[in-house]
Design a protein around this motif. Sequence first.
Motif, short mmCIF file in Angstrom:
data_model
loop_
_atom_site.label_atom_id
_atom_site.label_comp_id
_atom_site.label_asym_id
_atom_site.label_seq_id
_atom_site.Cartn_x
_atom_site.Cartn_y
_atom_site.Cartn_z
N GLN A 69 -14.27 -15.29 62.73
CA GLN A 69 -14.19 -14.20 61.77
C GLN A 69 -14.89 -14.54 60.45
O GLN A 69 -15.58 -13.70 59.88
CB GLN A 69 -12.71 -13.88 61.50
N GLN A 70 -14.69 -15.77 59.95
CA GLN A 70 -15.18 -16.12 58.62
C GLN A 70 -16.60 -16.68 58.63
O GLN A 70 -17.37 -16.44 57.70
CB GLN A 70 -14.24 -17.14 57.97
N GLU A 103 -17.92 -4.48 65.33
CA GLU A 103 -16.93 -3.43 65.57
C GLU A 103 -17.64 -2.11 65.81
O GLU A 103 -18.64 -1.80 65.15
CB GLU A 103 -15.99 -3.29 64.37
N PRO A 143 -5.55 -12.89 68.48
CA PRO A 143 -6.96 -13.34 68.48
C PRO A 143 -7.17 -14.55 69.39
O PRO A 143 -6.32 -15.44 69.47
CB PRO A 143 -7.22 -13.69 67.01
N GLU A 177 -13.03 -7.24 73.08
CA GLU A 177 -11.72 -7.80 72.73
C GLU A 177 -10.63 -7.05 73.47
O GLU A 177 -10.60 -5.83 73.50
CB GLU A 177 -11.50 -7.72 71.22
N ARG A 215 -13.50 -4.03 68.79
CA ARG A 215 -14.33 -5.20 68.47
C ARG A 215 -14.96 -5.78 69.73
O ARG A 215 -14.34 -5.81 70.80
CB ARG A 215 -13.50 -6.27 67.77
N LEU A 271 -19.65 -11.12 65.65
CA LEU A 271 -18.43 -10.38 65.92
C LEU A 271 -18.61 -8.98 65.32
O LEU A 271 -18.72 -8.82 64.10
CB LEU A 271 -17.24 -11.09 65.29
N PRO A 324 -19.20 -17.14 61.70
CA PRO A 324 -19.58 -17.17 63.13
C PRO A 324 -20.61 -18.26 63.41
O PRO A 324 -21.54 -18.47 62.63
CB PRO A 324 -20.17 -15.78 63.36
N PRO A 331 -10.35 -18.68 66.39
CA PRO A 331 -10.54 -17.30 65.89
C PRO A 331 -10.91 -17.25 64.41
O PRO A 331 -11.71 -16.40 64.01
CB PRO A 331 -9.18 -16.64 66.15
N LYS A 332 -10.35 -18.14 63.61
CA LYS A 332 -10.63 -18.12 62.17
C LYS A 332 -12.11 -18.36 61.90
O LYS A 332 -12.72 -17.72 61.04
CB LYS A 332 -9.76 -19.17 61.47
#
Length: 787
Positions: A223-224, A128, A193, A188, A133, A126, A226, A219-220
């Motif tokens: 983000q935390q 940016e 999310p 995105e 993103r 993920l 992958p 989504p969690k």
Amino acid sequence: MAKSSSLNVRVVEGRALPAKDVSGSSDPYCIVKVDDEVVARTATIWRSLSPFWGEEYTVHLPLDFHHLAFYVLDEDTVGHDDIIGKISLSREAIAADPRGIDSWINLSRVDPDAEVQGEICLAVQLLEDVRGRCLHCHVLKARDLAPRDISGTSDPFARVFWGSQSLETSTIKKTRFPHWDEVLELREMPGPPSPLRVELWDWDMVGKNDFLGMVEFPPKVLQQNPPNGWFRLLPFPRAEEDSGGNLGALRLKVRLVEDRVLPSEYYQPLMKLLAESVLSPAEAEEDAASPLAVLEELTSGDCRQDLATKLVKLFLGQGLAGRFLDYLTRREVARTTDPNTLFRSNSLASKSMEQFMKLVGMPYLHEVLKPVINRVFEEKKYMELDPGKMDLGRTRRISFKGTPSEEHVREASLGLLTGYLGPIVDAIVGSVGRCPTAMRLTFKQLHRCVEERFPQAEHKDVKRLAVSGFLFLRFFAPAILTPKLFDLRDQHADPQTGRSLLLLAKAVQSIGNLGQQLGQGKEMWMAPLHPFLLQSISRVRDFLDQLVDVDGEEEAGGPARALVPPSVTVREGYLLKRKEEPASLATRFAFKKRYFWLSGETLSYSKSPEWQVVTEDGAGTRHTTYLQCKNVNELNQWLSALRKASAPNPDKLAACHPGAFRSARWTCCLQTERSAAGCSRTHSAVTLGDWSDPLDPDAETQMVYRQLLLGRDQLRMKFLEGFSMDPSLEADTRKGSRATGGAGPDAQARHREAAAHLLEVLADLDRAHAEFQQQEQEQAALGPLRP
């Protein structure tokens, strides 16, 4: 420290199955699958809508298995077998009740979209940048996908969804092990999310594409942590439809056994206590607080059989199996007042002796019974002595000589039965020298113990009956009745052969009873066989006397060792093999029939039963030999035996090619390098439990510890807290002391001391388990698991 996991599965019977054949019946069989791997296939029950299988399997599993499935199919001689229905049980559903599942369960329809298998390898990032993103989904490869095309392969492609966007990979034709190595970039979009979903599909030129499976990440997680690695494919989430019984039902018994096995040193105190229990046989009758005495009082039912197996293996590993069995039999003999009831119940002593005979005597059983059992199956003769069951019309159809009388059928059947029984009795009475020494020594101890307990002249046969009750009634007769359960045959008997086996088992049972109940009861139609049985009984008496006339002792205190020495053949038989690259295009003619042997040291084969070792060349180059079995059961038995034999091998491959390297590429994954890494994960963790399983003293002691925990409070109340306060317990103790001749106060003191020591050992194991569990939790907290 290690964790163990095993499933005890019993496919009992089916009912109200739908008719799939034009005759208005079906020929059902059941396939058992753990995740995507077929582990067992029951026998086919011909022409039945309410089949009885009664087949039992112990499956040793990897810790990460997810579900157990049962498929019921109708076997067809021509064309594909018809699928009747399935039952799927999740790991959570099986583990919900420690006693397991024992019930009738309705079959459900088989939905092709739910029949997914295999895994996909992904690496997700993920990122940016100035435009916002974006998600990079690197779709590397997949393995073991379901075959959706008639060719036995698929044409897979991946479809990636993130929010309102979706992208697809290229399609890889004719493979179940595709390699894409494609990076799909998705931007995105505005809004909350979104989860990432990756679907696999089989591309079809005509008609709609077939679903192969999916994975989804919230989504969690993206983000935390992958996703990066292999992920199991799942079906579309939907509730499984119950057919309401329209497809019939299966009666299943399933129990999951999971445990943490500590390092060996933690079990030494408990193993020492167990060994001390059996090394003082003079105190066996009055023992009340040793681990074995507590276990004997606590266990019952299926748990007693499992525990008996573990205890026998544990004491076999220490060279103390004979003393262990002597301890249990002395206790049971001391409690028995009527010799006619001796060892008639399913006590821990009886179950332990049964399991001991299976573990030690299975090769002996095969040597004695297999030739005659094979004859019965191959000749398929009609035999019947019961007038109520005689089918005179059927006999006429076989003989074409008109309808015979009942007397003619009885005489013909009597001749056939004695023709089979004669070789069986000859083989048994002539097998004294082939019976394992460990069994003979155990029978000798049993013989002597019973003789001391019942020395009266009117009980002169009781000592022989004790031995024959185990050898004939609990070993030979059950093996004749159900040869598949003793690995004497690959399939259950058809109804006619099953009836013949039942008659033979009844006769062997009468011989084992030494004629005690001959001519009594409801089965007077067996009377024509009595002269032969009486003649055989006198020979069996001599056989039993010779069997217990043996010198020697068990070697006590030795280290834990394999139940079967590495040099002993654990499986053998004919298989079809071919080389890596067949000489011609006609690959199906490249298979050659060879006789294979497998031991703990080698796999070897030859054109006929003679030795030729499979070798590796000096350069260490691996060569693949393809083996073909005649059915899935034989395949699973060979796979299981190979996996057990190779368990100590540190060089086992983690991945392999299930296809062949032909025309400059692997047929499975289409890679062009012969040295390319394997595309399929090797399945070395799933094995079938059988009598030749290696000994595992730590796992066996762990089960004993778990059983003792169930009686810990009872033990504390009986001997430490409530012993002096409960008058009834004191009265029972005085009564027991008078019965066994022991000194009351001295026995009480010994029992209290033994109980305190046992409780202390259990408390130490409790603390060790708690410490290891805390360590696991701390390690899990450091690195969260991936989905």
